[in-house]
Design an enzyme around this catalytic site. Structure first.
Site, PDB file in Angstrom:
ATOM      1  N   GLY A   1       0.813  -1.212   0.000  1.00  0.00           N
ATOM      2  CA  GLY A   1       0.000   0.000   0.000  1.00  0.00           C
ATOM      3  C   GLY A   1       0.847   1.262   0.000  1.00  0.00           C
ATOM      4  O   GLY A   1       1.816   1.366   0.757  1.00  0.00           O
TER       5      GLY A   1
ATOM      6  N   HIS B   1      -5.434 -19.377  48.299  1.00  0.00           N
ATOM      7  CA  HIS B   1      -4.256 -20.009  48.901  1.00  0.00           C
ATOM      8  C   HIS B   1      -4.263 -21.494  48.566  1.00  0.00           C
ATOM      9  O   HIS B   1      -5.302 -22.132  48.651  1.00  0.00           O
ATOM     10  CB  HIS B   1      -4.276 -19.833  50.420  1.00  0.00           C
ATOM     11  CG  HIS B   1      -3.141 -20.554  51.108  1.00  0.00           C
ATOM     12  ND1 HIS B   1      -1.864 -20.055  51.123  1.00  0.00           N
ATOM     13  CD2 HIS B   1      -3.114 -21.745  51.774  1.00  0.00           C
ATOM     14  CE1 HIS B   1      -1.082 -20.904  51.788  1.00  0.00           C
ATOM     15  NE2 HIS B   1      -1.826 -21.930  52.195  1.00  0.00           N
TER      16      HIS B   1
END
Length: 468
Positions: free
Chosen positions: A118, A447
């Protein structure tokens, strides 16, 4: 034959910034075209950067674990080896899955992929030259430039991608180098250097700045240096490369270290001293496009350039050259085009180094907080005091918070350790809402998890860490 089409939005470049901008524009109801000259979508990141390097990092991590660390878990391997060709094929397969994924997203969102090179002309006309030589002319209402960046070469060490390689060549080596010299102690150098070190190469890293990972918090660079040296990487900081040449199957590198000349010889050299904007198809002078001092496209916080209805994003606009930064800039550009009141900011931009252990950072370093004269406090917690890290035998590293001494607002967070690329996200979210160390410290974390290191470091900034 020349065709002319008039989409609402045309994006030049199909990398992370470009393809995300195109998809977001399409989601907002715009007819959208994305121009990409490569055979696949995804740009540097997906094809020769983030994705393939992570594939090789993962494979080489598995090999090193099997070779060096599995016995600690009661797992004995006999004659551990690797097949580099299969490893490379897996890497290529991962890349293909990602590029095909982007192509699928284009089809799903009705984004047109204009395959070719492009060129932006005056008046926001874009010409796309296909591989067959045909030219299609587009007259879009809005143009987004996402042309990316390219590696910086040393004038005396031009890339041949065989013995003198950029990230592209370093991801495609057919054999493990006996000796790999890495020029540049930043993210790319450390990641790719780690891959080849794990697979058996002697790796020598040469960095001009006083530390590796320049710009990071001092505690991070000190710990990273210690760890990588222990892993076997030879690191020379404060060392200037003054010359170099290829000599047959060897490369000779001349340096100046501590004021003294020295020479290194290796069979492969990776040059990773940075990247620069690549304005493919954009003649800034002819268009009157304003550039910055380093050749980057100048934009405001809505990603607008000085040209009407022309926006720019990603590596082409400079700053931290990060895929996730480019993606967010692409979203901002598309939404601004749609008339939304949004703007881009960078103060909570995370950064990650995917070595092992990983490095993850966001916000101010301690030195930056000090330089700004802002009263601050520090909270730090080691992985060695975390139950989950012990069970994984991944006790190296720490999490460090920098917080405002008066308001407790989180100013920065710096981590080195297992899986910190994932642990950082909760901190970035907290910082986005100007959260405090207390906000994280009083939040319940599962935990046993590594995330508890983040919680405890936040509590340490308040002077109340529990598990140390």
């Amino acid at each position: 034959m020349t065709d002319t089409l008039s989409p609402d939005v045309l994006v030049i470049g199909g990398g992370p910034g470009g393809y995300v901008a195109a998809i977001r524009a399409a989601q907002l109801g715009f007819s959208t075209v994305c121009v990409e000259m490569d055979r696949t979508l995804g740009g540097t990141c997906v094809n020769v950067g983030c994705i393939p390097s992570k594939a090789l990092l993962s494979s080489s991590e598995h090999f090193e674990f099997a070779r060096l660390h599995a016995a600690d878990h009661g797992i004995d391997y006999q004659g551990v080896s690797f097949d580099l060709a299969r490893m490379m094929k897996r890497k290529d397969d991962v890349v293909a899955q990602n590029t095909k994924g982007v192509e699928f997203l284009f089809k799903k969102n009705k984004v047109t992929w204009a395959k070719g090179f492009g060129t932006l002309r005056a008046g926001n006309v874009v010409e796309v030259k296909g591989g067959d030589g045909s030219v299609t002319t587009y007259t879009p209402r809005h143009v987004i430039l996402a042309t990316g960046s390219v590696p910086v070469e040393l004038p005396f060490l031009k890339f041949d991608e065989e013995r003198i390689v950029s990230n592209i060549g370093a991801l495609k080596l057919h054999d493990v180098p006996q000796h790999l010299i890495v020029i540049g102690g930043g993210v790319i150098g450390l990641e790719l250097g780690s891959v080849w070190r794990r697979l058996g190469a002697k790796v020598t890293m040469i960095e001009f700045m006083p530390t590796i990972l320049p710009g990071n918090d001092d505690d991070i660079t000190k710990e990273a240096t210690r760890i990588f040296k222990k892993q076997g990487m030879e690191i020379h900081t404060g060392t200037k490369v003054t010359g170099g040449r290829r000599d047959g199957d060897q490369v000779v590198i001349e340096v100046e270290e501590n004021g003294q000349p020295a020479t290194f010889t290796a069979d492969c050299v990776l040059v990773s001293i940075g990247r620069k904007p690549a304005l493919y198809g954009v003649d800034a002078a002819a268009l009157g496009l304003e550039l910055g001092a380093r050749g980057e496209i100048k934009v405001d916080d809505t990603m607008r350039t000085n040209l009407p209805n022309v926006y720019a994003i990603g590596d082409a606009v400079g700053g931290k050259l990060l895929a996730h930064k480019a993606e967010e800039e692409g979203v901002i550009a598309a939404e601004v085009i749609a008339g939304r009141k949004v703007h881009m900011h960078y103060h909570n931009m995370p950064g990650v180094v995917y070595t092992w252990p990983e490095v993850a950072t966001c916000g101010l370093t301690e030195a930056e907080a000090k330089a700004r004269g802002r009263p601050y406090g520090v909270g730090k917690f080691p992985f060695s005091a975390n139950g989950r890290a012990r069970s994984m035998a991944e006790t190296t590293g720490f999490v460090k918070f920098i917080v405002d001494a008066n308001t407790d607002e989180i100013l920065g967070c710096h981590m080195i350790g297992a899986n910190v690329s994932d642990l950082l996200s909760e901190v970035v979210l907290a910082m986005e809402y100007r959260g405090t160390a207390e906000d994280i410290g009083v939040t319940v974390h599962s935990h046993p998890t590594l995330s508890e290191v983040v919680k405890e470091a936040a509590l340490a900034a308040l002077g109340r860490a529990v598990h140390i």
